[in-house]
Design an enzyme around this catalytic site. Structure first.
Site, PDB file in Angstrom:
ATOM      1  N   GLU A   1      46.106  36.131  50.998  1.00 13.00           N
ATOM      2  CA  GLU A   1      46.462  34.672  50.434  1.00 13.00           C
ATOM      3  C   GLU A   1      47.706  34.481  49.192  1.00 13.00           C
ATOM      4  O   GLU A   1      48.913  34.255  49.551  1.00 13.00           O
ATOM      5  CB  GLU A   1      44.747  33.964  50.396  1.00 13.00           C
ATOM      6  CG  GLU A   1      45.871  32.353  50.736  1.00 13.00           C
ATOM      7  CD  GLU A   1      44.194  31.684  50.926  1.00 13.00           C
ATOM      8  OE1 GLU A   1      44.841  30.847  49.711  1.00 13.00           O
ATOM      9  OE2 GLU A   1      44.474  31.487  51.620  1.00 13.00           O
ATOM     10  N   ASP A   2      47.384  35.029  48.354  1.00 15.24           N
ATOM     11  CA  ASP A   2      47.839  35.982  46.734  1.00 15.24           C
ATOM     12  C   ASP A   2      49.239  36.830  46.408  1.00 15.24           C
ATOM     13  O   ASP A   2      49.656  36.689  45.548  1.00 15.24           O
ATOM     14  CB  ASP A   2      46.893  35.866  46.064  1.00 15.24           C
ATOM     15  CG  ASP A   2      45.545  34.182  45.790  1.00 15.24           C
ATOM     16  OD1 ASP A   2      46.676  33.166  46.090  1.00 15.24           O
ATOM     17  OD2 ASP A   2      44.819  34.007  44.649  1.00 15.24           O
TER      18      ASP A   2
ATOM     19  N   HIS B   1      38.933  38.137  48.938  1.00 17.94           N
ATOM     20  CA  HIS B   1      38.738  36.615  49.826  1.00 17.94           C
ATOM     21  C   HIS B   1      40.317  36.326  49.462  1.00 17.94           C
ATOM     22  O   HIS B   1      41.191  35.672  50.000  1.00 17.94           O
ATOM     23  CB  HIS B   1      38.364  35.801  49.422  1.00 17.94           C
ATOM     24  CG  HIS B   1      37.900  34.625  48.407  1.00 17.94           C
ATOM     25  ND1 HIS B   1      37.684  35.594  46.871  1.00 17.94           N
ATOM     26  CD2 HIS B   1      38.411  33.738  48.097  1.00 17.94           C
ATOM     27  CE1 HIS B   1      37.532  34.670  46.013  1.00 17.94           C
ATOM     28  NE2 HIS B   1      37.946  33.702  46.723  1.00 17.94           N
ATOM     29  N   ASP B   2      40.870  36.680  48.060  1.00 19.28           N
ATOM     30  CA  ASP B   2      42.469  36.377  48.294  1.00 19.28           C
ATOM     31  C   ASP B   2      43.288  36.804  47.748  1.00 19.28           C
ATOM     32  O   ASP B   2      44.866  36.770  47.421  1.00 19.28           O
ATOM     33  CB  ASP B   2      42.534  35.456  46.656  1.00 19.28           C
ATOM     34  CG  ASP B   2      41.332  33.879  46.944  1.00 19.28           C
ATOM     35  OD1 ASP B   2      41.857  33.114  47.977  1.00 19.28           O
ATOM     36  OD2 ASP B   2      41.121  33.928  45.943  1.00 19.28           O
TER      37      ASP B   2
ATOM     38  N   HIS C   1      37.707  35.238  38.497  1.00 23.54           N
ATOM     39  CA  HIS C   1      37.804  34.082  40.076  1.00 23.54           C
ATOM     40  C   HIS C   1      37.083  35.385  40.924  1.00 23.54           C
ATOM     41  O   HIS C   1      35.570  34.471  41.701  1.00 23.54           O
ATOM     42  CB  HIS C   1      38.502  33.516  40.416  1.00 23.54           C
ATOM     43  CG  HIS C   1      38.329  32.723  41.495  1.00 23.54           C
ATOM     44  ND1 HIS C   1      37.474  31.455  41.911  1.00 23.54           N
ATOM     45  CD2 HIS C   1      38.872  32.770  43.093  1.00 23.54           C
ATOM     46  CE1 HIS C   1      37.411  31.471  42.585  1.00 23.54           C
ATOM     47  NE2 HIS C   1      38.265  32.194  43.797  1.00 23.54           N
TER      48      HIS C   1
ATOM     49  N   ASP D   1      33.037  30.461  46.475  1.00 24.27           N
ATOM     50  CA  ASP D   1      34.984  30.023  45.983  1.00 24.27           C
ATOM     51  C   ASP D   1      34.363  29.007  45.853  1.00 24.27           C
ATOM     52  O   ASP D   1      35.128  28.323  44.264  1.00 24.27           O
ATOM     53  CB  ASP D   1      35.214  30.216  47.059  1.00 24.27           C
ATOM     54  CG  ASP D   1      36.755  30.133  46.668  1.00 24.27           C
ATOM     55  OD1 ASP D   1      37.401  30.645  46.017  1.00 24.27           O
ATOM     56  OD2 ASP D   1      37.671  29.512  48.063  1.00 24.27           O
TER      57      ASP D   1
END
Length: 197
Positions: free
Chosen positions: A74-75, A70-71, A46, A136
């Site tokens: 968050e992840d 970008h994640d 992704h 995204d």
């Protein structure tokens, strides 16, 4: 403009080296993560797709690097060593870390609140963050149409597509090529779900 921080080698870092360093960083963070779709593809696919969309549509380097990263904050929140904004600043500089921060949801908030805030704040983001968020959403729409998460019925997939369109409305005007790609992807997702109905 802030520069992108190279590793402490004493030598200048090329754009290609920065890109590969960010891709490697993202791959390590997402090594055990899978997408929610039926194919359960590696999550790193992704972020690579998001960065590729940005690169193919003339986004600036900080947006492409942030697309890869970008994640990561968050992840990794449940990882033994979560990635922090400060870590991204140290590794990639304030500019890239700032774009990532703009694209990162506050996971302490309920999901519906986070979704509403994405719509509300879309138009207030920097140009690089707008491009990142649009890429995204393009990647996510493709995934929702082709390999939706297990348990996502037709109605939930349609709701996601509509919500993505509302977010995208606030991201428009920075990159006409990305706007057009979002529109085409949105239409394809709606058409695919209409065929399945």
């Amino acid at each position: 403009m802030d520069t992108i921080v190279p590793p402490d080698t004493g030598q200048a870092e090329t754009a290609a080296a920065r890109l590969l360093r960010a891709a490697t960083f993202a791959a390590r963070v997402h090594a055990t993560h899978r997408r929610k779709g039926a194919s359960a593809e590696p999550y790193v696919n992704h972020v690579l797709e998001v960065a590729a969309i940005l690169a193919a549509h003339g986004a600036p380097e900080e947006a492409i690097l942030a697309g890869l990263l970008h994640d990561t904050v968050e992840d990794s929140d449940k990882d033994p060593e979560p990635i922090t904004h400060e870590r991204l600043v140290a590794e990639f500089g304030e500019l890239v870390a700032g774009v990532v921060a703009e694209a990162t949801d506050d996971k302490t908030l309920p999901k519906e609140v986070r979704k509403a805030l994405q719509v509300k704040h879309a138009a207030k983001k920097t140009d690089a963050a707008k491009m990142l968020k649009l890429a995204d959403k393009i990647s996510n729409l493709r995934a929702i149409a082709a390999s939706p998460p297990a348990g996502w019925d037709h109605a939930r997939r349609l709701e996601y597509i509509g919500w993505a369109g509302r977010v995208a409305a606030g991201l428009r005007g920075v990159n006409p090529a990305l706007d057009a790609l979002f529109d085409a992807t949105y239409r394809e997702a709606v058409a695919r779900l209409a065929q399945e109905a």
